[in-house]
Write a protein that holds these residues in place. Structure first.
Motif, PDB file in Angstrom:
ATOM      1  N   GLY A  80      -1.402  -8.196  16.051  1.00 50.98           N
ATOM      2  CA  GLY A  80      -2.529  -9.004  15.577  1.00 50.98           C
ATOM      3  C   GLY A  80      -2.355 -10.469  15.923  1.00 50.98           C
ATOM      4  N   LYS A 113      -4.531   4.088  10.102  1.00 50.96           N
ATOM      5  CA  LYS A 113      -5.302   4.560  11.246  1.00 50.96           C
ATOM      6  C   LYS A 113      -4.414   4.669  12.491  1.00 50.96           C
ATOM      7  CE  LYS A 113      -9.701   3.352  13.386  1.00 50.96           C
ATOM      8  NZ  LYS A 113     -10.904   2.524  13.231  1.00 50.96           N
ATOM      9  N   GLN A 144     -13.715   4.645   2.171  1.00 51.30           N
ATOM     10  CA  GLN A 144     -13.102   3.668   1.273  1.00 51.30           C
ATOM     11  C   GLN A 144     -13.886   3.564  -0.027  1.00 51.30           C
ATOM     12  OE1 GLN A 144     -11.799  -0.003   3.091  1.00 51.30           O
ATOM     13  NE2 GLN A 144     -12.543  -1.198   1.369  1.00 51.30           N
ATOM     14  N   ASP A 183       0.850  -1.192   0.000  1.00 47.53           N
ATOM     15  CA  ASP A 183       0.000   0.000   0.000  1.00 47.53           C
ATOM     16  C   ASP A 183       0.887   1.244   0.000  1.00 47.53           C
ATOM     17  OD1 ASP A 183      -2.158  -1.613   0.177  1.00 47.53           O
ATOM     18  OD2 ASP A 183      -2.724  -1.049   2.227  1.00 47.53           O
ATOM     19  N   THR A 188      -5.354  -4.050  -5.394  1.00 46.39           N
ATOM     20  CA  THR A 188      -6.773  -4.375  -5.217  1.00 46.39           C
ATOM     21  C   THR A 188      -7.672  -3.213  -5.621  1.00 46.39           C
ATOM     22  OG1 THR A 188      -6.624  -3.677  -2.931  1.00 46.39           O
ATOM     23  CG2 THR A 188      -6.449  -6.033  -3.341  1.00 46.39           C
ATOM     24  N   GLU A 227       1.837  -3.740  13.833  1.00 45.79           N
ATOM     25  CA  GLU A 227       0.488  -4.243  13.608  1.00 45.79           C
ATOM     26  C   GLU A 227       0.455  -5.764  13.486  1.00 45.79           C
ATOM     27  OE1 GLU A 227      -3.242  -3.005  10.760  1.00 45.79           O
ATOM     28  OE2 GLU A 227      -1.191  -2.807  10.041  1.00 45.79           O
ATOM     29  N   THR A 228       1.426  -6.323  12.764  1.00 45.52           N
ATOM     30  CA  THR A 228       1.389  -7.765  12.543  1.00 45.52           C
ATOM     31  C   THR A 228       1.618  -8.539  13.832  1.00 45.52           C
ATOM     32  OG1 THR A 228       2.201  -7.399  10.317  1.00 45.52           O
ATOM     33  CG2 THR A 228       2.378  -9.637  11.174  1.00 45.52           C
ATOM     34  N   GLU A 247     -11.987   7.753  10.966  1.00 43.95           N
ATOM     35  CA  GLU A 247     -12.709   6.876  10.035  1.00 43.95           C
ATOM     36  C   GLU A 247     -12.235   7.177   8.621  1.00 43.95           C
ATOM     37  OE1 GLU A 247     -14.741   4.463  10.734  1.00 43.95           O
ATOM     38  OE2 GLU A 247     -14.933   4.859  12.891  1.00 43.95           O
ATOM     39  N   ARG A 254      -8.369   4.661   0.143  1.00 42.60           N
ATOM     40  CA  ARG A 254      -8.944   5.063   1.428  1.00 42.60           C
ATOM     41  C   ARG A 254      -8.420   6.448   1.787  1.00 42.60           C
ATOM     42  NH1 ARG A 254      -8.341   1.709   6.009  1.00 42.60           N
ATOM     43  NH2 ARG A 254      -6.285   1.054   5.333  1.00 42.60           N
ATOM     44  N   SER A 308      -4.217   1.106  -2.503  1.00 44.42           N
ATOM     45  CA  SER A 308      -3.847  -0.295  -2.691  1.00 44.42           C
ATOM     46  C   SER A 308      -4.019  -0.574  -4.164  1.00 44.42           C
ATOM     47  CB  SER A 308      -4.763  -1.206  -1.889  1.00 44.42           C
ATOM     48  OG  SER A 308      -4.882  -0.715  -0.582  1.00 44.42           O
ATOM     49  N   MET A 368      -8.159  -0.268  -4.355  1.00 43.11           N
ATOM     50  CA  MET A 368      -8.927   0.389  -3.307  1.00 43.11           C
ATOM     51  C   MET A 368      -8.220   1.679  -2.903  1.00 43.11           C
ATOM     52  SD  MET A 368     -11.565  -1.399  -2.850  1.00 43.11           S
ATOM     53  CE  MET A 368     -12.304  -0.913  -1.308  1.00 43.11           C
TER      54      MET A 368
END
Lengths: 562, 103
Positions: A439, A234, A309, A197, A265, A435-436, A306, A269, A262, A267
């Motif tokens: 998660g 975010k 997207q 991204d 894909t 983040e990974t 927020e 945002r 992205s 996308m």
């Protein structure tokens, strides 16, 4: 006059005085006084000669007659002032004129003061010495100003290096920042995340110049560092907001638009905090606007983040701009406005020169009106400039922290209320776990917690989860049983150690009935349950049970997951 | 709401988006997001781009979704844009062999 006042006039003057008069006797009289005062003198018999002399040698003060052949005093003064440039050389008119219009003209053409004929010696001396003082101040100021500009240029070079984005990410966007001062209060950052991204941030600090630019260093560091380490947009915005809230004085903040593209894909945002709308456009038409939905960053400790997207196609383009663009005014105080900016989008097929086209349109509109605010433009073609995928630079996380521990105990109905994972996540984020890893740790803790709760404390039987109804039934049972708990307890301990390798020890214990971990068989591919422990085992380097399954310790290595 | 479903009849897609945690707390909302939708011949998309993490109960929910998709004769089921952490969980559970994943 008081004697001590008169003694002021005894001070010697310094420098070269130029006396301009077409009457020789006037020149001689004036020169005599000036030489007495300490000046070296030059004489010119008309304006033209005066200008030539001024150009040829250094003159510190000029005494100017008004009416002269060849070139009169007004015109000569204009030329002398132009020649002097930054240097302050006082021009004093010496005149017998006494009409208001002529006197005003003396000052209007650039003259600094007027002496009336016949010249009173004391007045002449006092004025000359007064201007000496002004001249010193002026030259000191000019020197300081020059020094400051040099410092600023130097600082700007160092500063640009500190906040620079990676060249690869920069190659995929077009942007320009025209600042109103040497330092810009507008910033553009872009970087690729390890998942491919592209993150882009356009920020506009309150005000402009050095005071606006100074806070952009922490923003640049957070933006680039966290993006490379795989943090979500975010999370990055939340961290930037917190940092700015800490460091900025109350009246300062940063409006910004954060964009995530992205490309694999399709996308897009967008999060807009106090900036003008971001435009998604195609064939010269804006198809979507992303308006500000949040206050600017740095104002409040917590903000609602927020992202909007949308799916995009490769023919679309995104335009971001700071308010300095649409609010730029011309001589009649009319603003450039959105209409003129929209008109620039009709650039035909080739939009590679969109930004220069907008800048040209702005320049034509504003003409000579000086720029009042920073103007930045970011143009992002959704299609890649070249179709090669961005480099997958996965920068290792930096664990520059010393060891820490986090633990909590939930008892009775608090077990129904709180999710330990939700409580743990902000702690991980605050302490810089990416983040990974966060998660994956969340999955581990969530499953260990569910196991302890559902099997250890509630003694539920997973085999109920055979089909859709069973699955729902199971969670219904779980809810009922939870409400009846009072004495049951689960204790969670998360321990971060840096050595020998950075990792977590996750420990969960409960005061219920033990269960046999071995009895949790490997599930078939269609089974709805029994994956928890298997998942934890796969994600951790070791999982050990103690006290008949009432305590479990799992080791999670950070390096395994990058 | 943290789970949303959007029916896109033009593309023949039902997109279910999960935000934040994807664990046992979502099972009801998750089921509601698809159970009353007519999806025969449609592509079911589970968009996980905004999901922070998932645990094994989410794996169970995915299996239920897959079962529902098959029963209702949906065209296919795909998982879209999982985060690296979620992708790892899916791979560890071998779900990448069960359900198509679009990164």
């Amino acid at each position: 006059m008081e004697p001590n006042v008169l003694s002021f006039l005894e001070r010697p003057a310094k420098g070269v005085a130029l006396v301009v008069d077409d009457t020789k006797i006037n020149r001689t009289l004036l020169c005599r006084v000036l030489v007495q005062m300490g000046y070296d003198v030059l004489e010119a018999e008309n304006g033209l000669v005066a200008v030539e002399m001024f150009a040829a040698q250094t003159v510190d003060i000029v005494f100017m007659d008004v009416m002269m052949p060849e070139l009169d005093g007004f015109a000569a003064t204009r030329q002398i002032k132009t020649l002097a440039g930054e240097r302050f050389v006082p021009v004093l008119f010496v005149t017998s004129l006494n009409e208001v219009e002529a006197l005003v003209s003396c000052i209007a053409c650039g003259g600094d003061d007027i002496l009336f004929k016949p010249v009173n010696q004391s007045v002449l001396k006092a004025k000359a010495l007064g201007f000496e003082r002004t001249r010193r101040l002026h030259n000191e100021l000019a020197e300081l100003h020059k020094q400051m500009q040099q410092d600023e240029r130097m600082a700007q070079r160092v500063f640009s290096g500190m906040i620079a984005s990676s060249p690869h990410a920069l190659a995929d966007i077009n942007f320009s920042i025209k600042s109103a001062a040497i330092f810009s209060g507008d910033v553009v950052f872009t970087e690729y995340s390890p998942n491919g991204d592209q993150h882009i941030l356009l920020g506009d600090f309150t005000g402009h110049g050095l005071q606006a630019a100074i806070a952009s260093t922490p923003v640049a560091e957070l933006f680039h560092g966290l993006t490379r380490r795989g943090f979500s947009a975010k999370q990055i915005i939340r961290r930037i907001n917190k940092r700015l809230h800490q460091v900025l004085p109350i009246h300062m903040f940063m409006a910004c638009t954060m964009v995530v593209i992205s490309r694999n894909t399709n996308m897009l945002r967008v999060f807009n905090a106090g900036m003008p709308d971001a435009w998604l456009f195609e064939n010269g038409q804006v198809s979507q606007r992303f308006a500000a939905e949040s206050i600017a960053l740095g104002i409040s400790r917590e903000i609602n983040i927020e992202f909007s997207q949308v799916s995009v196609n490769k023919l679309q383009h995104l335009l971001l701009f700071s308010d300095g663009v649409v609010e730029a005014v011309n001589e009649r105080e009319h603003a450039f406005g959105e209409e003129r900016l929209l008109a620039c989008l009709h650039g035909g097929e080739d939009l590679s020169n969109l930004i220069p086209a907008i800048e040209q349109s702005l320049a034509q509109f504003c003409e000579d009106v000086p720029q009042a605010d920073d103007q930045s433009l970011v143009h992002v073609p959704i299609t890649l400039s070249n179709d090669s995928p961005p480099p997958k630079h996965s920068e290792p996380e930096v664990f520059d922290l010393d060891d820490w521990q986090w633990q909590m105990t939930l008892q009775g109905r608090s077990l129904a209320k709180a999710s330990p994972v939700s409580l743990m996540m902000p702690v991980l984020e605050e302490l810089g776990i990416g983040e990974t890893n966060s998660g994956l740790l969340a999955a581990v803790v969530s499953d260990l917690f569910s196991n302890a709760l559902e099997h250890g404390l509630l003694e539920l039987d997973s085999s109920v989860k055979q089909d859709e109804l069973g699955f729902a039934h199971y969670y219904q049972l779980r809810e009922q049983a939870l409400n009846e708990l009072t004495k049951a307890k689960i204790h969670i301990k998360l321990e971060f150690t840096k050595l020998p390798e950075p990792g977590f020890s996750v420990e969960l214990s409960h005061n219920g009935k033990g269960f046999e971990p071995e009895s949790l068989d490997e599930p078939g591919s269609g089974d709805l349950s029994g994956r928890g422990i298997q998942l934890v085992q796969a994600l951790c380097s070791s999982v050990e049970y103690f006290d008949e399954g009432k305590r479990v310790v799992a080791q999670f290595r950070l390096d395994d997951h990058g | 709401m943290s789970i949303q479903s959007r029916l896109n009849s033009e593309d023949g897609e039902l997109v279910i988006t999960v935000e934040g945690r994807f664990d046992y707390s979502k099972h009801q909302d998750f089921r509601c997001s698809y159970k009353d939708q007519a999806i025969d011949g449609m592509l079911l998309v589970l968009d996980l781009s905004a999901a922070e993490y998932m645990d094994s109960s989410a794996l169970g929910m995915m299996l239920l979704l897959k079962e529902h998709a098959e029963k209702s004769q949906a065209r296919d089921l795909v998982i879209r844009r999982p985060s690296p952490a979620i992708l790892k969980v899916l791979e560890v559970a071998n779900f990448d062999k069960l359900i198509k994943i679009e990164s």
